[in-house]
Design a protein around this motif. Structure first.
Motif, PDB file in Angstrom:
ATOM      1  N   ARG A 103       1.068  -1.448   0.141  1.00 25.95           N
ATOM      2  CA  ARG A 103       0.184   0.075  -0.269  1.00 25.95           C
ATOM      3  C   ARG A 103       1.183   1.455  -0.249  1.00 25.95           C
ATOM      4  NH1 ARG A 103      -3.951  -0.550   5.030  1.00 25.95           N
ATOM      5  NH2 ARG A 103      -2.079  -1.810   5.475  1.00 25.95           N
ATOM      6  N   PHE A 104       0.420   2.469  -0.518  1.00 21.79           N
ATOM      7  CA  PHE A 104       1.016   3.349  -0.545  1.00 21.79           C
ATOM      8  C   PHE A 104       0.232   5.003  -0.460  1.00 21.79           C
ATOM      9  CE2 PHE A 104       3.518   7.230  -2.109  1.00 21.79           C
ATOM     10  CZ  PHE A 104       4.877   6.450  -1.497  1.00 21.79           C
ATOM     11  N   THR A 105       0.418   5.799  -0.171  1.00 18.02           N
ATOM     12  CA  THR A 105      -0.221   7.198  -0.399  1.00 18.02           C
ATOM     13  C   THR A 105       0.427   8.529  -0.576  1.00 18.02           C
ATOM     14  OG1 THR A 105      -1.478   6.906   1.595  1.00 18.02           O
ATOM     15  CG2 THR A 105      -2.175   8.882   0.699  1.00 18.02           C
ATOM     16  N   ALA A 106      -0.206   8.744  -2.509  1.00 16.20           N
ATOM     17  CA  ALA A 106       0.664  10.146  -2.485  1.00 16.20           C
ATOM     18  C   ALA A 106      -0.699  10.903  -2.003  1.00 16.20           C
ATOM     19  CB  ALA A 106       0.541   9.525  -3.894  1.00 16.20           C
ATOM     20  N   THR A 107       0.421  12.526  -1.842  1.00 13.10           N
ATOM     21  CA  THR A 107      -0.511  13.581  -1.566  1.00 13.10           C
ATOM     22  C   THR A 107      -0.077  14.563  -1.796  1.00 13.10           C
ATOM     23  OG1 THR A 107       0.792  13.686   0.720  1.00 13.10           O
ATOM     24  CG2 THR A 107      -0.720  12.250   0.917  1.00 13.10           C
ATOM     25  N   GLU A 108      -0.685  15.660  -2.394  1.00 16.56           N
ATOM     26  CA  GLU A 108      -0.358  17.101  -3.538  1.00 16.56           C
ATOM     27  C   GLU A 108      -1.470  18.187  -2.384  1.00 16.56           C
ATOM     28  OE1 GLU A 108       1.058  20.154  -4.814  1.00 16.56           O
ATOM     29  OE2 GLU A 108       1.891  17.591  -5.027  1.00 16.56           O
ATOM     30  N   ALA A 109      -0.469  19.230  -2.270  1.00  7.81           N
ATOM     31  CA  ALA A 109      -1.077  20.343  -1.705  1.00  7.81           C
ATOM     32  C   ALA A 109      -1.874  21.342  -2.908  1.00  7.81           C
ATOM     33  CB  ALA A 109      -0.426  21.048  -0.814  1.00  7.81           C
ATOM     34  N   ASP A 110      -1.817  21.280  -4.191  1.00  7.49           N
ATOM     35  CA  ASP A 110      -1.967  22.105  -5.278  1.00  7.49           C
ATOM     36  C   ASP A 110      -3.445  21.179  -5.518  1.00  7.49           C
ATOM     37  OD1 ASP A 110      -1.520  24.567  -7.275  1.00  7.49           O
ATOM     38  OD2 ASP A 110      -1.482  23.370  -8.434  1.00  7.49           O
ATOM     39  N   PRO A 111      -4.452  22.111  -5.912  1.00  2.11           N
ATOM     40  CA  PRO A 111      -5.617  21.613  -6.405  1.00  2.11           C
ATOM     41  C   PRO A 111      -5.258  21.054  -7.756  1.00  2.11           C
ATOM     42  CG  PRO A 111      -5.924  23.616  -5.050  1.00  2.11           C
ATOM     43  CD  PRO A 111      -4.880  23.447  -5.474  1.00  2.11           C
ATOM     44  N   ASP A 112      -5.092  21.952  -8.657  1.00  4.41           N
ATOM     45  CA  ASP A 112      -4.934  21.152  -9.923  1.00  4.41           C
ATOM     46  C   ASP A 112      -3.394  21.062 -10.084  1.00  4.41           C
ATOM     47  OD1 ASP A 112      -6.292  23.378 -10.494  1.00  4.41           O
ATOM     48  OD2 ASP A 112      -4.510  24.877 -10.637  1.00  4.41           O
ATOM     49  N   ARG A 113      -2.653  20.586  -9.725  1.00  3.44           N
ATOM     50  CA  ARG A 113      -2.036  18.902  -9.304  1.00  3.44           C
ATOM     51  C   ARG A 113      -2.396  18.030  -8.982  1.00  3.44           C
ATOM     52  NH1 ARG A 113       2.558  21.084  -7.701  1.00  3.44           N
ATOM     53  NH2 ARG A 113       3.225  22.851 -10.008  1.00  3.44           N
ATOM     54  N   LEU A 114      -3.158  17.920  -7.845  1.00  2.00           N
ATOM     55  CA  LEU A 114      -3.609  17.008  -7.560  1.00  2.00           C
ATOM     56  C   LEU A 114      -4.489  15.973  -8.054  1.00  2.00           C
ATOM     57  CD1 LEU A 114      -4.625  15.579  -4.687  1.00  2.00           C
ATOM     58  CD2 LEU A 114      -6.193  16.939  -4.399  1.00  2.00           C
ATOM     59  N   ILE A 115      -5.264  16.984  -8.900  1.00  2.00           N
ATOM     60  CA  ILE A 115      -6.113  16.657 -10.523  1.00  2.00           C
ATOM     61  C   ILE A 115      -5.540  15.796 -10.841  1.00  2.00           C
ATOM     62  CG2 ILE A 115      -7.696  17.049 -12.265  1.00  2.00           C
ATOM     63  CD1 ILE A 115      -8.569  19.516 -10.991  1.00  2.00           C
ATOM     64  N   GLN A 116      -3.933  16.428 -11.598  1.00  2.00           N
ATOM     65  CA  GLN A 116      -3.640  15.211 -12.517  1.00  2.00           C
ATOM     66  C   GLN A 116      -3.171  14.162 -11.760  1.00  2.00           C
ATOM     67  OE1 GLN A 116      -0.760  17.909 -13.871  1.00  2.00           O
ATOM     68  NE2 GLN A 116      -1.078  20.069 -13.572  1.00  2.00           N
ATOM     69  N   LEU A 117      -2.390  14.059 -10.478  1.00  2.00           N
ATOM     70  CA  LEU A 117      -1.946  13.085  -9.933  1.00  2.00           C
ATOM     71  C   LEU A 117      -2.826  11.925  -9.924  1.00  2.00           C
ATOM     72  CD1 LEU A 117       0.030  11.820  -8.482  1.00  2.00           C
ATOM     73  CD2 LEU A 117      -0.588  13.105  -6.132  1.00  2.00           C
ATOM     74  N   LYS A 118      -4.269  12.762  -9.313  1.00  2.00           N
ATOM     75  CA  LYS A 118      -5.418  11.190  -9.508  1.00  2.00           C
ATOM     76  C   LYS A 118      -5.365  10.397 -10.116  1.00  2.00           C
ATOM     77  CE  LYS A 118      -8.179  13.083  -5.529  1.00  2.00           C
ATOM     78  NZ  LYS A 118      -9.160  14.111  -4.734  1.00  2.00           N
ATOM     79  N   GLU A 119      -5.550  11.666 -12.005  1.00  2.00           N
ATOM     80  CA  GLU A 119      -5.662  10.864 -12.841  1.00  2.00           C
ATOM     81  C   GLU A 119      -4.877   9.777 -13.444  1.00  2.00           C
ATOM     82  OE1 GLU A 119      -5.457  14.590 -15.838  1.00  2.00           O
ATOM     83  OE2 GLU A 119      -7.911  14.501 -14.951  1.00  2.00           O
ATOM     84  N   ARG A 120      -3.297  10.159 -12.518  1.00  2.00           N
ATOM     85  CA  ARG A 120      -2.403   9.504 -13.425  1.00  2.00           C
ATOM     86  C   ARG A 120      -2.149   7.945 -12.520  1.00  2.00           C
ATOM     87  NH1 ARG A 120       4.247  11.296 -12.719  1.00  2.00           N
ATOM     88  NH2 ARG A 120       5.206   9.581 -13.962  1.00  2.00           N
ATOM     89  N   MET A 121      -2.926   8.131 -10.857  1.00  2.00           N
ATOM     90  CA  MET A 121      -2.800   7.101 -10.053  1.00  2.00           C
ATOM     91  C   MET A 121      -3.478   6.021 -10.455  1.00  2.00           C
ATOM     92  SD  MET A 121       0.392   7.195  -8.628  1.00  2.00           S
ATOM     93  CE  MET A 121       1.419   8.227  -8.572  1.00  2.00           C
ATOM     94  N   ALA A 122      -5.075   6.491 -11.427  1.00  2.00           N
ATOM     95  CA  ALA A 122      -6.299   5.839 -11.758  1.00  2.00           C
ATOM     96  C   ALA A 122      -5.645   4.189 -11.988  1.00  2.00           C
ATOM     97  CB  ALA A 122      -7.357   6.587 -12.329  1.00  2.00           C
ATOM     98  N   GLY A 123      -4.667   4.248 -12.528  1.00  2.00           N
ATOM     99  CA  GLY A 123      -4.183   3.101 -13.285  1.00  2.00           C
ATOM    100  C   GLY A 123      -3.330   2.032 -12.007  1.00  2.00           C
ATOM    101  N   HIS A 124      -3.358   2.704 -10.679  1.00  2.00           N
ATOM    102  CA  HIS A 124      -2.234   1.936  -9.759  1.00  2.00           C
ATOM    103  C   HIS A 124      -3.121   1.869  -9.044  1.00  2.00           C
ATOM    104  CE1 HIS A 124       1.470   3.141 -11.980  1.00  2.00           C
ATOM    105  NE2 HIS A 124       0.164   3.962 -12.968  1.00  2.00           N
ATOM    106  N   PRO A 125      -3.969   0.776  -8.616  1.00  2.00           N
ATOM    107  CA  PRO A 125      -4.616   0.111  -7.200  1.00  2.00           C
ATOM    108  C   PRO A 125      -4.620   0.422  -5.761  1.00  2.00           C
ATOM    109  CG  PRO A 125      -4.649  -1.789  -8.732  1.00  2.00           C
ATOM    110  CD  PRO A 125      -3.612  -0.209  -9.590  1.00  2.00           C
ATOM    111  N   SER A 126      -3.028   0.157  -6.260  1.00  2.00           N
ATOM    112  CA  SER A 126      -2.615   0.332  -4.643  1.00  2.00           C
ATOM    113  C   SER A 126      -2.409   1.635  -4.146  1.00  2.00           C
ATOM    114  CB  SER A 126      -1.121  -0.813  -4.905  1.00  2.00           C
ATOM    115  OG  SER A 126      -0.026  -0.441  -5.363  1.00  2.00           O
ATOM    116  N   ILE A 127      -2.352   2.509  -4.760  1.00  3.25           N
ATOM    117  CA  ILE A 127      -1.984   4.075  -4.115  1.00  3.25           C
ATOM    118  C   ILE A 127      -2.990   4.737  -3.660  1.00  3.25           C
ATOM    119  CG2 ILE A 127      -1.063   5.846  -5.013  1.00  3.25           C
ATOM    120  CD1 ILE A 127       0.942   4.300  -6.957  1.00  3.25           C
TER     121      ILE A 127
END
Length: 237
Positions: A60-84
């Motif tokens: 398991r791994f948890t990724a975080t981001e403070a910036d709202p725009d970058r958070l959206i990009q991060l969520k989109e990129r991690m959609a294919g990584h179910p353990s994150i």
């Protein structure tokens, strides 16, 4: 709560450029791996390059981001990584719960005014006896317009980073400089030639030719200086 300052466009350009430095990233991935445990959280995941590589070795791994725009990009990129899992987080945080095996943060602390409060929050996120793992840029003489534009408030030495850890109530386990030749290259590029470390041939040449030599040498002898300070500390039991 402290905000992370800096020009978001320039920050994104630098992040995208550094994403091409594959050998550099893998070196720094390896530095933290022995200390992450089974369920770590990363503070300031950016575009998620480190998170993806760490998560390959962990359940398991948890990724975080403070910036709202970058958070959206991060969520989109991690959609294919179910353990994150992806969360929004800004430090210092008031609702930290000690559920994680470790908290890791690369090149984030230098952006935060209350860096001791941020380290305390990271400690609060971690189980008793777990680790807080940090990489920050080294040496104030290397502070350049690129640092300022990307929101760096400070650069560190082993002494100043160690003092921040101690004030936050963390017990230092390991601290050393990393990437000695990188400091020389960074200072020359940003302070002398006024260039930003963006994607391009210089980054690729450094990453493919210089970085492997530096990494091999520093496995044998810890240098007295470096582009970064790497530190691992334990949370209170």
């Amino acid at each position: 709560m402290a905000d992370i300052t800096g020009d978001q466009r320039i920050q994104s350009e630098v992040l995208e450029g550094l994403a091409t430095a594959v050998n550099h990233r893998r070196w720094f991935v390896e530095l933290a791996l022995p200390y992450l445990g089974d369920n770590p959280i990363e503070i300031g995941s950016g575009l998620g390059d480190y998170a993806i590589e760490w998560a390959e070795h962990l359940p398991r791994f948890t990724a975080t981001e403070a910036d709202p725009d970058r958070l959206i990009q991060l969520k989109e990129r991690m959609a294919g990584h179910p353990s994150i899992e992806v969360r929004q987080m800004l430090l210092p945080a008031q609702d930290a719960a000690g559920e994680y095996s470790a908290a890791v943060s690369y090149n984030v602390l230098e952006h935060i005014e209350d860096h001791v409060g941020a380290l305390r929050s990271m400690s609060d996120l971690v189980r008793p006896g777990g680790r807080v793992i940090i990489i920050v840029p080294a040496f104030m003489f290397a502070m350049s317009q690129v640092d300022i534009a990307t929101g760096h408030i400070r650069r560190y030495t082993k002494k100043t980073l160690g003092a921040a850890f101690a004030e936050a109530g963390l017990q230092m386990e390991k601290i050393h400089y990393a990437n000695a030749l990188g400091l020389i290259g960074y200072y020359g590029a940003t302070s002398i030639f006024k260039m930003a470390p963006k994607e391009g041939p210089m980054v690729k040449v450094y990453d493919s030719l210089v970085l492997p030599v530096t990494k091999a040498a520093e496995r044998i002898v810890r240098p007295p200086f470096g582009q970064s300070v790497f530190a691992v500390a334990r949370t209170p039991h």
